[in-house]
Motif scaffolding. Structure first.
Motif, PDB file in Angstrom:
ATOM      1  N   ARG A 134       0.824  -1.213   0.000  1.00 32.03           N
ATOM      2  CA  ARG A 134       0.000   0.000   0.000  1.00 32.03           C
ATOM      3  C   ARG A 134       0.860   1.266   0.000  1.00 32.03           C
ATOM      4  N   GLN A 159      -3.934   3.560  -8.594  1.00 28.78           N
ATOM      5  CA  GLN A 159      -4.536   2.255  -8.354  1.00 28.78           C
ATOM      6  C   GLN A 159      -5.643   1.933  -9.347  1.00 28.78           C
ATOM      7  N   HIS A 172      -1.530  -1.995  -5.827  1.00 29.63           N
ATOM      8  CA  HIS A 172      -2.095  -0.726  -5.358  1.00 29.63           C
ATOM      9  C   HIS A 172      -1.791   0.436  -6.297  1.00 29.63           C
ATOM     10  N   ASP A 173      -0.635   0.517  -6.846  1.00 34.66           N
ATOM     11  CA  ASP A 173      -0.283   1.526  -7.838  1.00 34.66           C
ATOM     12  C   ASP A 173       0.960   1.027  -8.562  1.00 34.66           C
TER      13      ASP A 173
END
Length: 433
Positions: A134, A159, A172-173
């Protein structure tokens, strides 16, 4: 999960005709290259492109037999050693020049695939670095470092955008490297060999070098059925050690990584990937995967001192696959294999002259497609033109890997890094509840 254990997907889908018979009898050459992987092939081809025609390449098995014909097929810049470490150790100008050399190598691979009409399934769709965690800090830091110190710009993927391209809730990204691409590495290796043959080089498969000794001002390389006397010799054996020079073999640890390929997925491929980019994640022992031209998913990962069987490889990787794409539960795994990479203790390539007329190119680790191309260019330029760029890596050099203790230390280091990744993942999940 179902599987028909047929070994390497690359081997099953590449041309099978021999590229050169075993060396027979006595021969003379200006340069003898030992090793038919990317480092050796690029050195031989680089010499031939510079007008040197008296070049012999010896391969113990088949061209691309080792890591060069077994890897994930990612083509991008950089080395196994991180850019931040290079910056601290070499200073901004030298670190930037070295990194730029690998980017030039990416473009040379692209250019050679076109110049020599190599049908290597090149897919110019970029590479995604997907964040397993995260915390976006590691991505932001690397994006900033690359832009400020190396002049390289990777695009941010939030994301939502990442999950639109990669249909997994695991990430998440991410960062997108647009100049990178992926390809069929064994077909490319074979294409380099054919290009070398077309330019007048000699390629001999099934010709292991069994001894290397001085012969006057040059060298004598013996194989089971022949010998080559050459003014210059290049050792490019990677993780498949030739046992020709003890300190050369002592300089690297052969480390295994694992790869598998699914059955053709048909419409299911678009259900998991809305991109044709290759993907890897931010953990130490990361997953890496990419869509193949025939609709399969190629999946790789893990790092170990153990070279496992195909059955063990597919059991490990199948579990990893389902952590990212649970919607592929039950998919058939049709190919699974492993390969040995060569790692130096300092995580950088060992390139250069180790004795008069004796050259070395090894220790490319798990980031070797572009650096092996760079090494081939540097060695070809050094031998043909007296170019001294190879000295840029002299500070890393041929250092002992401390075998056999090095294997134990490496495995403990991998386990510790994996534990830290797992602990961070668990802490984030608990914190999100």
């Amino acid at each position: 999960m179902r599987m028909r254990p047929t070994g390497s997907y690359y081997l099953a889908t590449a041309p099978s005709e021999p590229l050169g018979g075993a060396l027979q009898g006595r021969h003379e050459a200006e340069v003898c290259v030992i090793g038919g992987g990317f480092a050796g092939l690029n050195t031989a081809l680089g010499l031939l492109e510079r007008g040197r025609r008296d070049v012999v390449l010896l391969e113990a098995q088949r061209v691309g037999h080792g890591a060069s014909g077994r890897n994930g097929g990612f083509v991008f810049g950089g080395f196994s050693r991180g850019e931040d470490r290079l910056l601290a150790e070499l200073g901004p100008p030298r670190a930037r020049a070295l990194y730029a050399g690998t980017l030039d190598a990416v473009e040379l691979i692209r250019a050679r695939s076109e110049r020599y009409a190599i049908d290597c399934e090149r897919t110019d769709a970029g590479v995604i670095w997907a964040n397993w965690f995260r915390d976006p800090g590691v991505l932001r830091a690397r994006q900033r470092l690359l832009a400020e110190h190396f002049g390289v710009h990777w695009s941010w993927l939030g994301q939502d955008e990442l999950r639109e391209r990669v249909r997994s809730r695991r990430y998440h990204d991410g960062l997108f490297e647009p100049q990178a691409f992926h390809f069929h590495p064994l077909k490319y290796a074979q294409g380099l060999a054919r290009a070398a043959l077309a330019l007048g080089g000699r390629v001999h498969e099934g010709s292991p070098a069994v001894s290397l000794e001085r012969a006057g001002a040059g060298w004598r390389v013996r194989t089971p059925q022949g010998q080559v006397e050459a003014a210059q010799v290049v050792l490019a054996c990677g993780g498949y050690l030739a046992r020709l020079r003890r300190r050369v073999d002592a300089g690297v640890l052969p480390i295994a990584t694992y790869v598998m390929a699914t059955e053709p997925l048909g419409p299911r491929l678009d259900e998991i990937l809305r991109t044709r980019a290759a993907v890897y994640d931010t953990r130490f022992a990361f997953d890496y995967y990419r869509p193949l031209r025939d609709g399969r998913l190629l999946w790789g990962g893990r790092i170990s001192v153990l070279d496992r069987s195909p059955g063990a490889v597919r059991r490990l990787l199948y579990r990893d696959l389902l952590k990212v794409f649970p919607q592929l539960d039950g998919v058939r795994i049709e190919h699974a294999w492993s390969g040995l990479m060569s790692y130096a203790r300092h995580q950088m390539p060992q390139i250069g002259r180790i004795e008069e007329g004796l050259w070395l190119a090894q220790a490319f680790g798990g980031h070797g497609v572009a650096p092996t191309t760079l090494a081939g260019e540097w060695l070809a330029a050094a031998i043909a033109e007296g170019d001294a760029r190879w000295r840029e890596l002299a500070g890393y050099g041929l250092v002992s890997a401390w075998k056999p203790a090095g294997f134990v230390a490496a495995q403990l280091g991998y386990w510790w890094a994996e534990f830290k990744d797992a602990w961070k993942d668990r802490a984030e999940r608990v914190g999100a509840q």
